[in-house]
Each structure stands twice: as C-alpha cells, then as structure tokens.
Design a protein around this motif. Structure first.
Motif, short mmCIF file in Angstrom:
data_model
loop_
_atom_site.label_atom_id
_atom_site.label_comp_id
_atom_site.label_asym_id
_atom_site.label_seq_id
_atom_site.Cartn_x
_atom_site.Cartn_y
_atom_site.Cartn_z
N ASN A 35 0.86 4.11 -2.83
CA ASN A 35 0.61 5.53 -2.53
C ASN A 35 1.75 6.41 -3.03
N ARG A 39 0.84 -1.20 0.00
CA ARG A 39 0.00 0.00 0.00
C ARG A 39 0.87 1.25 0.00
N ALA A 66 -10.08 9.80 -2.07
CA ALA A 66 -10.22 8.63 -2.94
C ALA A 66 -10.71 7.45 -2.11
N THR A 67 -11.29 6.48 -2.79
CA THR A 67 -11.68 5.25 -2.10
C THR A 67 -10.42 4.47 -1.74
N ASP A 68 -10.59 3.47 -0.90
CA ASP A 68 -9.49 2.56 -0.63
C ASP A 68 -9.15 1.84 -1.94
N VAL A 69 -7.93 1.38 -2.06
CA VAL A 69 -7.52 0.66 -3.27
C VAL A 69 -8.20 -0.70 -3.28
N GLN A 70 -8.85 -1.05 -4.40
CA GLN A 70 -9.44 -2.37 -4.55
C GLN A 70 -8.47 -3.22 -5.37
N GLN A 73 -8.92 2.34 -8.08
CA GLN A 73 -9.30 3.37 -7.14
C GLN A 73 -10.22 4.37 -7.83
N ARG A 76 -17.50 9.68 -7.44
CA ARG A 76 -16.53 9.03 -8.33
C ARG A 76 -16.38 9.90 -9.57
N HIS A 105 -11.69 8.35 -7.53
CA HIS A 105 -11.23 9.61 -6.95
C HIS A 105 -12.29 10.69 -7.10
#
Length: 231
Positions: A89, A85, A110-114, A225, A151, A227
């Motif tokens: 980043n 992570r 941003a959302t958490d990384v999927q 992600q 989004r 944003h």
C-alpha cells in the motif's frame, strides 16, 4: 494496424467491434501502458516471494463467476501478510499520482490485492479484465461484452524476474505478459518480460486483452489489483 501511441499499434479487428469501455491513453505517449521500475526493493521482492512459497494455504485461482477451469487459467492465489500488505500500500501510494497523470484518471476504490503464483506449467489464456469475449459458432472472437465496468485500470507488480535460464526461486522462464491486440510497427505482438520490482499498468478494457504464457521453469509471482476511477 492503427497507431495508438508513438511506438505501439493496435490490430484492426478491434475497430469492427463494439467496445463500450474503449478508452486509450494520450496517443503522444511512447507506449499506451506504463512500466514503473523499482516499485518494490529487491529485498522486499524476495521476502514476499519467500512468504508465498512457504504458503501452504494457496488455492487455485477461479475465473470471474467463480468457475474453476484449468484449461483457461492455471495459477494459485496466495495470501499477503499484513506486513507485506502495508508495504504494498505504501509503495502504491508513492506512484499513484504518476499513474493518474499518465492515464488522466482519478483513482477511487480498488479490489483487494491478488497474489498470483505461477509455477512450471501455469498460464492464463487471453482475456480482458473488464469484459467477456463473444464468439461465433466457429469459436472466433467477434467482440466483447462488459461484465466488470468498475475495473478501469489494472496494475501488476512483479516480485520475481524473467530470465531465459532460471537457477533460483526468484527467477522464471516463460511466463511472458503478452498483449494480444497490441504490436510494434513491424506487427510483432507486444510481449513484456518482467523484472522483480516492476509494476505494469494498463487500462482494463479489451484493447489491452492479454495472456500469461506458460511458465517453463521457476516461480512467477505478481501482485494484481483492479482499480475504479473517473476521468
């Protein structure tokens, strides 16, 4: 077809639909999306892929609204280690200003990384990242309803590469990223075949509705992600 960048056109049905979040990049760009190469190094890609393959806690990805429908989406969600992570980043921050300049947007949260793993037979049917399809009684799409206005921009960073004949877990066949409403001047649908380390960036609105074609062989892994931001 109507032209939206130097080399890309959009299908005309979009013109007849109300798309509240419709926004396009500068039409003088060659393409209306970005492909940033080498965002992750080959060794970083291999390490993240190996961690996902070793992950026994993967869960099947749900649709927005927490429903599970493997007729629409068949993919697994993996967990990103704190180490990976931090790498992600760091790499994202290195390209942030380039992305913001291209789309004339100032990115905020941003959302958490999927972390999405696609094994043989996995796919994701056509969808827009910020909206749900509206269909008539015959099942034809007649427009879109915005359901995730936060989004604004989608980023997809690949750790494995497309190849017609994969021979290891760092490659896959099938699994192309297809933009359903975008085409070249000959009318061919825009289809991307990713390389490990590439980041594909596009607006999340219905102009960029897309699907992941079924993976035939190998393992397709992407870090996704969404944003928010303002213009």
């Amino acid at each position: 077809m109507h032209q939206i960048s130097s080399f890309v056109y959009a299908r005309d049905e979009l013109l007849g639909w109300e798309i509240p979040t419709k926004r396009l990049p500068n039409p003088y760009h060659d393409f209306p999306y970005m492909v940033l190469e080498g965002v992750l190094s080959p060794s970083e890609c291999r390490a993240i892929t190996a961690a996902a393959l070793a992950d026994k806690e993967a869960v099947a990805a749900e649709l927005r609204g927490n429903s599970l429908d493997t007729a629409i989406r068949k993919t697994d969600i993996h967990t990103l280690s704190p180490e990976h992570r931090a790498i992600y980043n760091h790499r994202f921050e290195a390209v942030r200003s380039e992305i913001e300049a291209f789309f004339s947007i100032s990115l905020s949260k941003a959302t958490d990384v999927q972390v999405l793993g696609y094994e043989s037979g996995s796919f994701y049917l056509k969808h827009s990242d910020d909206a749900s399809e509206l269909r008539d009684s015959d099942g034809n799409v007649i427009g879109y309803r915005t359901v995730a206005p936060e989004r604004k921009l989608t980023t997809v960073l690949f750790t494995t590469s497309y190849t017609p004949n994969p021979t290891d877990t760092d490659h896959f066949s099938g699994g192309e990223l297809l933009f359903n409403y975008l085409c070249d001047e000959s009318g061919n649908t825009i289809t991307l075949r990713p390389e490990a380390g590439d980041m594909v960036v596009f607006l999340s609105n219905p102009y960029f509705a897309h699907e992941v074609l079924p993976v035939k062989e190998g393992f397709r892994l992407s870090l996704v992600q969404w944003h928010d931001g303002h213009h």
